[in-house]
Scaffold this motif. Structure first.
Motif, mmCIF file in Angstrom:
data_model
loop_
_atom_site.group_PDB
_atom_site.id
_atom_site.type_symbol
_atom_site.label_atom_id
_atom_site.label_comp_id
_atom_site.label_asym_id
_atom_site.label_seq_id
_atom_site.Cartn_x
_atom_site.Cartn_y
_atom_site.Cartn_z
ATOM 1 N N GLU A 7 -10.461 0.069 -8.345
ATOM 2 C CA GLU A 7 -10.350 -1.390 -8.263
ATOM 3 C C GLU A 7 -8.914 -1.836 -8.035
ATOM 4 O O GLU A 7 -8.663 -2.890 -7.451
ATOM 5 C CB GLU A 7 -10.915 -2.036 -9.531
ATOM 6 N N ARG A 8 -7.963 -1.057 -8.484
ATOM 7 C CA ARG A 8 -6.549 -1.424 -8.331
ATOM 8 C C ARG A 8 -6.007 -1.128 -6.919
ATOM 9 O O ARG A 8 -4.946 -1.592 -6.564
ATOM 10 C CB ARG A 8 -5.707 -0.662 -9.361
ATOM 11 N N LEU A 9 -6.736 -0.344 -6.135
ATOM 12 C CA LEU A 9 -6.267 0.009 -4.793
ATOM 13 C C LEU A 9 -6.389 -1.187 -3.846
ATOM 14 O O LEU A 9 -7.331 -1.984 -3.945
ATOM 15 C CB LEU A 9 -7.107 1.166 -4.221
ATOM 16 N N SER A 10 -5.443 -1.295 -2.932
ATOM 17 C CA SER A 10 -5.526 -2.341 -1.908
ATOM 18 C C SER A 10 -6.580 -1.924 -0.885
ATOM 19 O O SER A 10 -7.050 -0.775 -0.866
ATOM 20 C CB SER A 10 -4.169 -2.527 -1.226
ATOM 21 N N ARG A 11 -6.937 -2.848 -0.031
ATOM 22 C CA ARG A 11 -7.962 -2.558 0.978
ATOM 23 C C ARG A 11 -7.517 -1.396 1.875
ATOM 24 O O ARG A 11 -8.305 -0.503 2.182
ATOM 25 C CB ARG A 11 -8.191 -3.824 1.801
ATOM 26 N N GLU A 12 -6.250 -1.389 2.321
ATOM 27 C CA GLU A 12 -5.738 -0.328 3.185
ATOM 28 C C GLU A 12 -5.771 1.027 2.468
ATOM 29 O O GLU A 12 -6.117 2.061 3.057
ATOM 30 C CB GLU A 12 -4.290 -0.642 3.634
ATOM 31 N N GLU A 13 -5.382 1.022 1.179
ATOM 32 C CA GLU A 13 -5.397 2.272 0.410
ATOM 33 C C GLU A 13 -6.820 2.787 0.233
ATOM 34 O O GLU A 13 -7.063 3.993 0.296
ATOM 35 C CB GLU A 13 -4.742 2.058 -0.960
ATOM 36 N N LEU A 14 -7.766 1.893 0.027
ATOM 37 C CA LEU A 14 -9.161 2.269 -0.151
ATOM 38 C C LEU A 14 -9.717 2.866 1.154
ATOM 39 O O LEU A 14 -10.399 3.899 1.137
ATOM 40 C CB LEU A 14 -9.992 1.043 -0.571
#
Length: 197
Positions: A7-14
């Motif tokens: 949940e803490r990851l940004s969209r790009e990181e995900l």
């Protein structure tokens, strides 16, 4: 990685994480990794070799009828140094065998035709040609070994010639071997039928 970490990851990181998980593992076929690294990774994941737990062991069966038995008996006591006489009772503690092939050498029988002068009329009488001296000088066992090595072990004529020399001390020309094998071939029917007697 837990749910809270995701949940803490940004969209790009995900997206990067999902793409990384979908990529195949790098091997020497899919990347510039050397092939040796593949084997190391497979070796680390492989199951240990050897017998599995509970497997009943097997060992070579000892001969029931050995050609010779040699008993090795101690002659001195390891504790006090006293002599151990041959008439003391003994028990077999272990048995080991040494197995060897007998020396293989060709058996050459020379057939000599003799001539004798008749004492009555003076004629010179020569013995008839014996059956064993007619035809090929090579016996049936040599025919069988050469046929086996040529047919079942697929030796070339050169290698067959060397094998017969190395194993048996025989010197045969390649032409002689070809003739030998042709004679042996005539003893068999076509196909995989049994030998003609």
């Amino acid at each position: 990685m837990g749910r809270s970490d995701l949940e803490r990851l940004s969209r790009e990181e995900l997206i990067e994480l999902v793409l990384r998980m979908q990529r195949p593992e790098k091997t020497s076929r899919t990347s510039s990794k050397p092939p040796a690294t593949d084997r190391k990774e497979r070796r680390a994941q492989a199951k240990p070799g050897g017998a599995k737990p509970g497997h009943e062991g097997h060992s070579r069966v000892m001969s029931e009828d050995p050609n010779a038995v040699v008993a090795h008996r101690p002659d001195r006591c390891a504790c006090c140094g006293g002599g151990l006489h041959g008439d003391l009772p003994a028990e077999v503690v272990s048995v080991s065998e040494r197995i060897e092939l007998p020396e293989v050498a060709p058996v050459v029988t020379q057939h000599q035709r003799l001539a004798v002068r008749c004492p009555t009329c003076g004629a010179r009488v020569i013995a008839p040609v014996p059956e064993a001296a007619r035809g090929t000088p090579f016996g049936p066992r040599l025919h069988a070994v050469a046929t086996y090595l040529k047919t079942f072990q697929a030796l070339s004529y050169e290698r067959l010639q060397a094998a017969l020399s190395d194993l048996f001390g025989l010197t045969l020309s390649q032409g002689g071997l070809m003739n030998l094998l042709q004679r042996a071939q005539k003893r068999f029917r076509s196909g995989r039928d049994e030998a003609v007697s």
